[in-house]
Design an enzyme around this catalytic site. Structure first.
Site, PDB file in Angstrom:
ATOM      1  N   ASP A  35       0.818  -1.210   0.000  1.00 21.17           N
ATOM      2  CA  ASP A  35       0.000   0.000   0.000  1.00 21.17           C
ATOM      3  C   ASP A  35       0.852   1.260   0.000  1.00 21.17           C
ATOM      4  OD1 ASP A  35      -2.432  -1.226  -0.095  1.00 21.17           O
ATOM      5  OD2 ASP A  35      -2.907  -1.016   2.027  1.00 21.17           O
ATOM      6  N   LYS A  57      -3.306   3.405  -2.786  1.00 22.59           N
ATOM      7  CA  LYS A  57      -4.492   4.202  -3.098  1.00 22.59           C
ATOM      8  C   LYS A  57      -4.334   5.599  -2.515  1.00 22.59           C
ATOM      9  CE  LYS A  57      -7.361   0.052  -2.801  1.00 22.59           C
ATOM     10  NZ  LYS A  57      -8.418  -0.637  -2.042  1.00 22.59           N
ATOM     11  N   MET A 170      -9.074   8.156   8.600  1.00 18.07           N
ATOM     12  CA  MET A 170      -9.433   8.562   7.230  1.00 18.07           C
ATOM     13  C   MET A 170     -10.550   9.604   7.249  1.00 18.07           C
ATOM     14  SD  MET A 170      -9.358   4.769   5.467  1.00 18.07           S
ATOM     15  CE  MET A 170     -10.609   4.147   6.597  1.00 18.07           C
TER      16      MET A 170
END
Length: 463
Positions: A35, A57, A170
Site C-alpha cells: 500500500d 491508493k 481517514m
C-alpha cells in the site's frame, strides 16, 4: 497446489513496529503487493527475487482497483507463489482485509492474517496520548471517516453519547462535519481534540484544540491526510506525556544490515531511520592461484577477505598460506574488520597505483592499477530506491560499497535531490567519493559507529 496469501499489517509507520513474523513473511515472499502508506524500508526485508507491486491508493484516486487487487492475490496464489499483501496498520482495521479474506476463502486459497499495530492506538501513544486512562476514559471507539457509497451516515447520536475516547481514521476530509455533528448531538464544544499527522514518523505533526476551533487551527498549521482525529479528555495528557529526544524530527537513510546498529542507535536518540537495500553477493568459482608468486595481498573489502578464506579452506589450506606476505587494504574500516578477525594489516594504501608484485582480491572489477586481480564475487543490481530524498536530512555510508549501492539505485530525479542531504562518510576514502556527488555537505567521520552518531548529534541536535 496453491500458494499462500499473508494479509500482513505493516504497523503505523515506523518500520521497527513491524512484527517479527511479519518480517519473516516478507523475507519468504515471492510477491509483495504493498500500500501507499507503508514505509518503503520494509521492502528491504524482502529477498532479491521477490516481485514488488505498488497497489497504493490515494484519496479519491485508486491506482489499482480493489477488484483487480483481489484478482492478483488469487492468481499469484494459484501460481504457487507465496504472496504478501502488505497493508498499513492492521489488515482488519478499516483496511479492507476482511473483504480480501472473504474472496480468498471463497476461491479456496490458503491464507493467514498477520495483525499489525494499528495507528488508532500507537499513533496516539507516539504523541503522548494514552487512549485510555482511569481518570479520563475507560473505553475507546475507532470510527471510519469514510461513508459507504450508498451515502449511509454514521450514527452521530450514538457516537456523541459515548464517554470514552473517539478516534476517527481517514476522516480529514470530513473534519468540519465531524466536529459539527458531535456538537449538534450533545458533545461539549470545548471537548479537547488532537489531530496527529504521520504518527510515529519523523514528519509527525500535531495540533491540539477543541471541537469549536480545531478546523481553524488545522487550516492555519497546514495539516492534512494521513492523520488521526482524537476526541476526548485524554488529549489533555499530551503536553505531560509527549517524549522528546535529541534527534526528534531528523530523518536519516542508512544501508540495510543484519545487525542494524546504526539504525537502532539513531532510533534510540529519536531520529527516524530508514533502510535502503543492498546489492546481493554471488560467488564466482575460481582456481586458487599460486600465492608464492606474490609478495603482498591487497583486499578490496571485507567480503573479498571472507570469500578468500573460504577459497583457501575449499583447497585444503588456511591463513598460514599468507605467512611472509604483506597484507594491504584500502581504508581503515577494512583494516578494523580484519583486525577483529585476527589478521593484522601491514599498510592502508591510499594510492591507486600499486607497487611491488601483489595480488588484488575483490569483486567484479579491480580498484587499483598494476595489480594481478582475483575476482571472487559479483553483485546483483540494487532495486530502485523508492524514497523521495527531499524528505531526508542525512545519509550515512559505513563503507565504499554501501555508497556505491546507494549511487547505483538513484534515478535522475533523485540525483538532483542530493543537494538537500548531508552525507556522513565513515572514512576518508568514502568521503572522497561522496564529494564528487551532489550532496549538500559531506562530513568525514572516523570508521566507528559511536563516533559517527556523535557527529550526527553535533550536526542536528541543536536544530
Amino acid at each position: 497446489m496453491n500458494g499462500r496469501v499473508s494479509l500482513l499489517g505493516a504497523g503505523p509507520g515506523n518500520p521497527e513496529l513491524l512484527t517479527l513474523i511479519g518480517k519473516r513473511r516478507l523475507n519468504e515472499a515471492d510477491v509483495v503487493l504493498y500500500d501507499r502508506l507503508i514505509d518503503p524500508s520494509l521492502l528491504a526485508f524482502t529477498n532479491e527475487k521477490a516481485t514488488l507491486i505498488d497497489v497504493g491508493k490515494m484519496p479519491l484516486h485508486h491506482k489499482v482497483k480493489q477488484s483487480k487487487i483481489n484478482e492478483m492475490l488469487v492468481s499469484y496464489a494459484r501460481s504457487e507463489k507465496k504472496v504478501v499483501r502488505l497493508k498499513a496498520g492492521d489488515p482488519y482495521v478499516f483496511g479492507r482485509g476482511g473483504e480480501e479474506a472473504q474472496i480468498l476463502k471463497k476461491e479456496g486459497i490458503d491464507f493467514e492474517i498477520i495483525p499489525g499495530i494499528t495507528s488508532a492506538i500507537a499513533g496516539l501513544a507516539a504523541a503522548g496520548i494514552p487512549i485510555t486512562h482511569r481518570d479520563f476514559a475507560s473505553s475507546f471507539h475507532v470510527i471510519t471517516g469514510h461513508h459507504k457509497k450508498d451515502g449511509q451516515q454514521l450514527d452521530w447520536n450514538n457516537i456523541a453519547s459515548q464517554e470514552g475516547t473517539l478516534v476517527f481514521l481517514m476522516g480529514m476530509a470530513q473534519l468540519s462535519n465531524i466536529c459539527q455533528q458531535l456538537i449538534k448531538y450533545g458533545k461539549d464544544k470545548k471537548t479537547p481534540v488532537a489531530i496527529i499527522q504521520w504518527a510515529t514518523q519523523w514528519r509527525q505533526k500535531m495540533v491540539i484544540g477543541d471541537l469549536s476551533n480545531i478546523v481553524e487551527l488545522v487550516n492555519k498549521k497546514g495539516l492534512s491526510s494521513p492523520a488521526l482525529i482524537v476526541v476526548g479528555n485524554v488529549v489533555r495528557l499530551s503536553e505531560q506525556l509527549n517524549v522528546t529526544r535529541p534527534l526528534k524530527k531528523v530523518h536519516v537513510l542508512v544501508p540495510y544490515s543484519q545487525r542494524q546498529r546504526l539504525f537502532n542507535m539513531l532510533g534510540d536518540l529519536g531520529a527516524t531511520a530508514d533502510f535502503y537495500q543492498r546489492t546481493t553477493v554471488k560467488s564466482i568459482p575460481v582456481k586458487l592461484p599460486n600465492l608464492d608468486s606474490y609478495s603482498a595481498i591487497l583486499f578490496d573489502d571485507f567480503i573479498a577477505y571472507k570469500k578468500f578464506v573460504q577459497l583457501l579452506l575449499d583447497c585444503g589450506q588456511d591463513l598460514r598460506a599468507l605467512v611472509g606476505k604483506k597484507i594491504l587494504v584500502g581504508n581503515d574500516s577494512i583494516a578494523k574488520q580484519l583486525h577483529n578477525q585476527g589478521l593484522l594489516v601491514d599498510e592502508v594504501i591510499t594510492d591507486k597505483k600499486s607497487t611491488g608484485h601483489l595480488l588484488e582480491i575483490g569483486g567484479q572489477y579491480p580498484m587499483y592499477e598494476d595489480t594481478e586481480f582475483l575476482s571472487l564475487y559479483h553483485r546483483q543490481q540494487v532495486k530502485s530506491l523508492l524514497f523521495d530524498l527531499t524528505e531526508f536530512n542525512a545519509v550515512i555510508f559505513p563503507s565504499t560499497v554501501s555508497l556505491m549501492d546507494f549511487k547505483s539505485a538513484l534515478n535522475h530525479k533523485q540525483v538532483g535531490q542530493l543537494k538537500n542531504i548531508i552525507a556522513f562518510a565513515m572514512g576518508k576514502s568514502i568521503g572522497d567519493i561522496a564529494k564528487r556527488m551532489n550532496f549538500k555537505k559531506v562530513i568525514n567521520c572516523r570508521p566507528n559507529i559511536n563516533a559517527t552518531i556523535e557527529q550526527v548529534k553535533e550536526e542536528f541536535a541543536g536544530d
